[in-house]
Design an enzyme around this catalytic site. Structure first.
Site, PDB file in Angstrom:
ATOM      1  CG  ASP A   1      43.843  48.517  42.967  1.00  0.00           C
ATOM      2  OD1 ASP A   1      44.361  48.396  44.468  1.00  0.00           O
ATOM      3  OD2 ASP A   1      45.681  48.637  42.340  1.00  0.00           O
TER       4      ASP A   1
ATOM      5  CG  ASN B   1      42.450  39.148  53.785  1.00  0.00           C
ATOM      6  OD1 ASN B   1      43.135  38.744  54.272  1.00  0.00           O
ATOM      7  ND2 ASN B   1      42.432  39.097  52.476  1.00  0.00           N
TER       8      ASN B   1
ATOM      9  CE1 TYR C   1      52.644  40.887  53.386  1.00  0.00           C
ATOM     10  CE2 TYR C   1      54.830  39.424  55.102  1.00  0.00           C
ATOM     11  CZ  TYR C   1      53.388  39.486  54.321  1.00  0.00           C
ATOM     12  OH  TYR C   1      52.313  38.715  54.718  1.00  0.00           O
TER      13      TYR C   1
ATOM     14  CE  LYS D   1      50.605  42.298  55.469  1.00  0.00           C
ATOM     15  NZ  LYS D   1      49.227  42.099  54.834  1.00  0.00           N
TER      16      LYS D   1
ATOM     17  CB  THR E   1      46.758  31.053  51.575  1.00  0.00           C
ATOM     18  OG1 THR E   1      47.839  32.307  52.881  1.00  0.00           O
ATOM     19  CG2 THR E   1      46.508  31.213  53.747  1.00  0.00           C
TER      20      THR E   1
END
Length: 258
Positions: free
Chosen positions: A61, A88, A155, A159, A190
């Site tokens: 992790d 990534n 999120y 980012k 994806t």
């Protein structure tokens, strides 16, 4: 182009991480594959080794410091060096209005996406500095050019943080001959939606794009391979004077949708 180099790729079991690992191996790199799911990694490793590359599987992790330290140390123990890092690993996490977004969900997303990137780079730096190296961080259009996905607060914050971290470290680590760049994918075909908990319908502002959200392709998402091609370029000596840059790979989606 990367013959004899050693690359570490997090989130390498599927999607952009898997495509990047395969692309780096195709250019001659030995690759450490990191993810929380061993079965996926072993399948990728078997394919790479069948193609003549060396691959190391490490489960862990990235938001856990001991795991981050171990994935780097096992890479150096196996291959004797580290030249490229592709940070990534990430999740979409919970998308919800601010009043319904629990602090635990916010922290979990930031821990994996941002703290995980920090830990990955932190423990790789001493080894990258031995001969110079390249770090490619996988961010997103969200939080960098797109701010219309209401509910993606955690999120997008993670980012945007990745982009700021990349630029700060490009200056700090430049004298040690370490380059850092960040790629910002848009809609890519994806499996990341599998780890999204979407509860943001009540805060989304409906907007229609009759000709699709991606101008270049009439709305068709990009592929993980297209992102991997960019990652491989930035990791290589062909990008030897590029550092501290973010590159959007989205078919102009973010310029339309921002």
């Amino acid at each position: 182009m990367l013959k004899g180099k050693v690359a570490l790729v997090t989130g390498a079991g599927s999607g952009i991480g898997e495509a990047s690992a395969r692309a780096l191996a195709a250019q001659g790199a030995h690759v450490t594959l990191v993810s929380r799911t061993r079965e996926e990694l072993e399948e990728v490793a078997a394919d790479l080794e069948a193609g003549g590359s060396q691959a190391l599987v490490v489960t862990g992790d990235v938001s856990d410091e001991e795991d981050a330290r171990r994935m780097v140390s096992e890479t150096v123990e196996r291959f004797g060096r580290l030249d490229v890092v592709v940070a990534n690993a990430g999740v979409n996490g919970t998308w919800a209005g601010i009043e319904n977004l629990e602090v635990e969900d916010f922290r979990s997303t930031v821990d994996i996406n941002l703290v995980g990137t920090f830990l990955t780079i932190k423990h790789a730096v001493p080894h990258l500095a031995e001969g110079g190296g390249s770090v490619v961080v996988v961010s997103s259009v969200n939080g960098t050019r797109v701010f219309s996905n209401s509910g993606a607060t955690a999120y997008s914050a993670s980012k945007a943080g990745q982009v700021a971290m990349t630029k700060m470290l490009a200056v700090e680590l430049g004298p040690r001959r370490i380059r850092l760049n960040v790629v910002c994918p848009g809609a890519i075909d994806t499996e990341i939606d599998d780890n999204t908990r979407a509860a943001n319908e009540d805060v989304k502002i409906p907007v229609e794009f009759p000709r699709g959200e991606i101008p270049l392709t009439d709305g068709t998402p990009g592929s993980a391979q297209q992102v991997a091609d960019l990652v491989t370029f930035l990791a290589s000596d062909a990008a030897s004077h590029i550092s501290g840059s973010e590159v959007w790979v989205d078919g102009a989606q973010s310029l339309l949708q921002g």
